[in-house]
Design a protein around this motif. Structure first.
Motif, short mmCIF file in Angstrom:
data_model
loop_
_atom_site.label_atom_id
_atom_site.label_comp_id
_atom_site.label_asym_id
_atom_site.label_seq_id
_atom_site.Cartn_x
_atom_site.Cartn_y
_atom_site.Cartn_z
N TYR A 279 -12.22 0.55 8.15
CA TYR A 279 -12.15 2.01 8.16
C TYR A 279 -11.04 2.56 7.28
N GLN A 280 -9.90 1.92 7.24
CA GLN A 280 -8.82 2.43 6.41
C GLN A 280 -9.20 2.32 4.93
N ALA A 281 -9.81 1.20 4.54
CA ALA A 281 -10.26 1.05 3.15
C ALA A 281 -11.33 2.09 2.82
N SER A 282 -12.20 2.38 3.79
CA SER A 282 -13.23 3.40 3.60
C SER A 282 -12.59 4.77 3.39
N ALA A 283 -11.63 5.11 4.23
CA ALA A 283 -10.94 6.40 4.09
C ALA A 283 -10.23 6.48 2.74
N ASN A 284 -9.62 5.37 2.32
CA ASN A 284 -8.94 5.35 1.02
C ASN A 284 -9.94 5.57 -0.12
N ARG A 285 -11.12 4.94 -0.02
CA ARG A 285 -12.11 5.07 -1.08
C ARG A 285 -12.67 6.50 -1.10
N TYR A 286 -12.85 7.09 0.08
CA TYR A 286 -13.28 8.50 0.12
C TYR A 286 -12.21 9.39 -0.53
N THR A 287 -10.95 9.05 -0.32
CA THR A 287 -9.86 9.81 -0.96
C THR A 287 -9.93 9.65 -2.48
N ASN A 288 -10.22 8.42 -2.95
CA ASN A 288 -10.41 8.19 -4.40
C ASN A 288 -11.56 9.05 -4.92
N LEU A 289 -12.65 9.09 -4.16
CA LEU A 289 -13.80 9.90 -4.56
C LEU A 289 -13.43 11.38 -4.61
N LEU A 290 -12.70 11.84 -3.61
CA LEU A 290 -12.30 13.25 -3.58
C LEU A 290 -11.43 13.59 -4.78
N GLU A 291 -10.48 12.75 -5.09
CA GLU A 291 -9.61 12.99 -6.25
C GLU A 291 -10.41 13.01 -7.55
N TYR A 292 -11.34 12.07 -7.68
CA TYR A 292 -12.18 12.01 -8.87
C TYR A 292 -13.06 13.26 -8.98
#
Length: 167
Positions: free
Chosen positions: A91-104
């Protein structure tokens, strides 16, 4: 001669022109197609509950993408990676990847991707990571970004319901 041509429907649709990306550069087309194939496979595997295989397909997509900067597949890759990580319980990696997506998505001004990234982040943070207060503090924002369509609104409501159920 040009005056006698009827307008092409897609070209007459200004919203579509603003929304639809340009095709990939010819030199990138084969790699983009390979990435799309891997992502389609990852999606099918994820829907079938075969998450480890789906993760392998997202990794293959990332390798195929390499340094190509074609936004639609990069956006789809980040989203699919976040989905698969969440399905695997990371879940933490998923949240981090969603954050990457949001920034992109913010850099690209891709409003739909921003909405999905925000909704994915808030769901993962609120339900599986059990930090519902962070989501409840952002519930207005969640519902506001989801006003772009019925599917976004349904996703926002489902995410909020899952968080409230945990709370």
């Amino acid at each position: 001669v040009l005056g006698g041509l009827r307008p092409v429907q897609r070209c007459a649709d200004l919203e579509s022109l603003r929304r639809d990306p340009d095709p990939p550069l010819p030199r990138d087309a084969a790699a983009v197609e390979a990435v799309q194939d891997h992502l389609a496979r990852a999606g099918a595997l994820c829907h079938a509950g075969r998450y480890v295989e789906a993760q392998a397909a997202t990794r293959a997509a990332r390798v195929s993408l390499g340094g190509i900067a074609y936004p639609p597949v990069r956006t789809e890759l980040l989203n699919r990676e976040a989905n698969v990580m969440g399905a695997l319980g990371d879940y933490q990696a998923s949240a981090n990847r969603y954050t990457n997506l949001l920034e992109y998505a913010v850099r690209r001004r891709d409003w739909d991707a921003m909405a999905y990234a925000l909704l994915g982040t808030l769901y993962i943070v609120g339900a599986p990571l059990a930090r519902p207060q962070e989501v409840l503090d952002s519930a207005g924002l969640m519902l506001a970004v989801s006003s772009g369509g019925h599917r976004l609104l349904a996703d926002a409501q489902n995410s909020l319901a899952a968080v409230l159920h945990q709370h």
